[in-house]
Design a protein around this motif. Structure first.
Motif, PDB file in Angstrom:
ATOM      1  N   LYS A 155       0.887  -1.331   0.119  1.00  0.00           N
ATOM      2  CA  LYS A 155      -0.012  -0.087  -0.022  1.00  0.00           C
ATOM      3  C   LYS A 155       0.828   1.531  -0.031  1.00  0.00           C
ATOM      4  O   LYS A 155       0.771   2.221  -0.581  1.00  0.00           O
ATOM      5  CB  LYS A 155      -0.844   0.023   1.282  1.00  0.00           C
ATOM      6  CG  LYS A 155      -1.925  -0.915   1.159  1.00  0.00           C
ATOM      7  CD  LYS A 155      -2.689  -0.917   2.212  1.00  0.00           C
ATOM      8  CE  LYS A 155      -4.089  -2.088   2.404  1.00  0.00           C
ATOM      9  NZ  LYS A 155      -4.653  -2.060   3.829  1.00  0.00           N
ATOM     10  N   ASN A 158       2.115   1.842  -3.402  1.00  0.00           N
ATOM     11  CA  ASN A 158       0.967   1.777  -4.503  1.00  0.00           C
ATOM     12  C   ASN A 158       1.251   0.716  -5.470  1.00  0.00           C
ATOM     13  O   ASN A 158       1.126   0.974  -6.602  1.00  0.00           O
ATOM     14  CB  ASN A 158       0.972   3.294  -5.131  1.00  0.00           C
ATOM     15  CG  ASN A 158      -0.220   3.550  -5.880  1.00  0.00           C
ATOM     16  OD1 ASN A 158      -1.423   2.740  -5.430  1.00  0.00           O
ATOM     17  ND2 ASN A 158      -0.225   4.187  -6.844  1.00  0.00           N
ATOM     18  N   THR A 160       0.275  -3.166  -6.900  1.00  0.00           N
ATOM     19  CA  THR A 160      -0.695  -4.277  -6.971  1.00  0.00           C
ATOM     20  C   THR A 160      -0.267  -5.621  -6.792  1.00  0.00           C
ATOM     21  O   THR A 160       1.053  -5.705  -7.197  1.00  0.00           O
ATOM     22  CB  THR A 160      -1.501  -4.108  -8.198  1.00  0.00           C
ATOM     23  OG1 THR A 160      -0.724  -4.248  -9.290  1.00  0.00           O
ATOM     24  CG2 THR A 160      -2.319  -2.922  -8.224  1.00  0.00           C
ATOM     25  N   GLY A 181      -9.247  -4.707   4.146  1.00  0.00           N
ATOM     26  CA  GLY A 181      -8.714  -3.271   3.304  1.00  0.00           C
ATOM     27  C   GLY A 181      -7.579  -4.021   2.172  1.00  0.00           C
ATOM     28  O   GLY A 181      -6.980  -3.171   1.386  1.00  0.00           O
ATOM     29  N   SER A 183      -8.465  -5.275  -0.542  1.00  0.00           N
ATOM     30  CA  SER A 183      -8.907  -5.068  -1.886  1.00  0.00           C
ATOM     31  C   SER A 183      -8.249  -3.765  -2.716  1.00  0.00           C
ATOM     32  O   SER A 183      -8.215  -3.517  -3.790  1.00  0.00           O
ATOM     33  CB  SER A 183     -10.337  -4.666  -2.075  1.00  0.00           C
ATOM     34  OG  SER A 183     -10.581  -3.548  -1.054  1.00  0.00           O
ATOM     35  N   GLU A 184      -7.586  -2.883  -1.790  1.00  0.00           N
ATOM     36  CA  GLU A 184      -6.684  -1.848  -2.379  1.00  0.00           C
ATOM     37  C   GLU A 184      -5.673  -2.493  -3.176  1.00  0.00           C
ATOM     38  O   GLU A 184      -5.204  -1.596  -4.033  1.00  0.00           O
ATOM     39  CB  GLU A 184      -6.237  -0.780  -1.077  1.00  0.00           C
ATOM     40  CG  GLU A 184      -7.394  -0.103  -0.495  1.00  0.00           C
ATOM     41  CD  GLU A 184      -6.719   0.467   0.706  1.00  0.00           C
ATOM     42  OE1 GLU A 184      -5.614   0.915   0.348  1.00  0.00           O
ATOM     43  OE2 GLU A 184      -7.214   0.648   1.914  1.00  0.00           O
TER      44      GLU A 184
END
Length: 297
Positions: A155, A158, A160, A181, A183-184
């Motif tokens: 996270k 940033n 994936t 959380g 899913s971010e």
């Protein structure tokens, strides 16, 4: 009539010695009780788990008001044998007011230091020395989970994440999505168990599988290359109890990792039953990814 018979047969389940304190059982009938310094609990695990925290709360509030609380520091270590670990850090275990122990788990070794709250600062100083000595093997502390550390780091960058699993069969994805959380950062998890699935879903070259076998560093690396997320993990191995050979025994697992354009693979030889091998593969893959992410700039 049935209800009356049931109650009569179960009177003994709710009996307690005169003057005993009862601990409420929310998941069964028989309560725990405490009297004259003795606590008694039903043996059913889920009932014990339900009542024991309540008993501890009652006991500490009633009897430990002026007692120095216990302080425990756990350091979770992975990737180093217990004998070597002990040789590297036992020199720090000289403080007489602290108890030390090693606890071997599926996910690594817990180095535990237990003392009283008044010696907390001493424990923290010892912890710092341990980090300086074996920091690269330290996974987490206390109740912190490696999957939490990985996802928090993803996270912050940033990035994936996607995973492709063979021998772990969805266990890795399940571990990741168990976090709130996530899913971010989490895109997908594929269980590419067969060779055909690896070829069709991840575009793994069938010639690589034929030449090196599905359980190989080459296939593990090809699997992560076939995932489109910025960060990816793959697992392929032999969880047993059948399927092993002299060349590729039960417990052999390859983990593939991708961080941006960089791809690495790791070979592990785990021991244990099928479930333990799969669980070890999940945890070690997350640990190696965490180290790779820390090095990423």
């Amino acid at each position: 009539k049935l209800n009356i018979e049931f109650l009569k047969k179960n009177y003994k389940e709710v009996e307690k010695p005169e003057g005993a304190i009862s601990i409420k059982n929310d998941v069964g009938m028989a309560p725990a009780f405490f009297i004259n310094g003795i606590a008694a609990f039903p043996g059913v695990p889920k009932e014990l788990y339900n009542m024991f925290p309540k008993f501890l709360k009652y006991y500490t509030e009633s009897y430990c008001e002026n007692v120095d609380p216990i302080y425990i520091k756990d350091i979770v270590v992975s990737g180093i044998p217990e004998s070597i670990l002990e040789e590297k850090i036992k020199v720090f275990f000289t403080e007489p007011n602290i108890e030390y122990e090693f606890l071997v788990k599926d996910y690594g070794i817990i180095v535990r230091m237990q003392t009283l709250e008044s010696f907390k600062n001493t424990v923290e100083k010892i912890k710092e020395k341990i980090y300086n000595s074996i920091g690269k093997y330290i996974v987490t502390e206390d109740e912190e989970k490696i999957e939490e550390k990985v996802c928090n780091l993803l996270k912050s960058k940033n990035y994936t994440l996607a995973v492709a699993e063979s021998c772990t069969g969805g266990m890795l994805a399940s571990t990741i999505v168990g976090l709130s959380g996530v899913s971010e950062i989490f895109i997908e998890g594929l269980v590419t168990y067969s060779n055909e699935s690896k070829i069709n879903r991840l575009n793994v070259d069938k010639n690589i599988i034929e030449r090196y076998g599905a359980v190989s560093k080459e296939v593990a690396e090809a699997m992560v290359f076939g995932l489109k997320a910025k960060v990816a993990i793959s697992t392929t191995g032999i969880a047993g109890p059948n399927g092993g050979t002299l060349e590729k025994p039960v417990g052999l697992v390859y983990v593939g990792l991708k961080v941006k354009d960089k791809i690495k693979s790791f070979k592990f030889n785990f021991t244990g039953d099928r479930e333990r091998i799969r669980r070890k593969a999940v945890l070690h893959s997350l640990f190696e990814l965490y180290k790779m992410l820390e090095e990423d700039e």
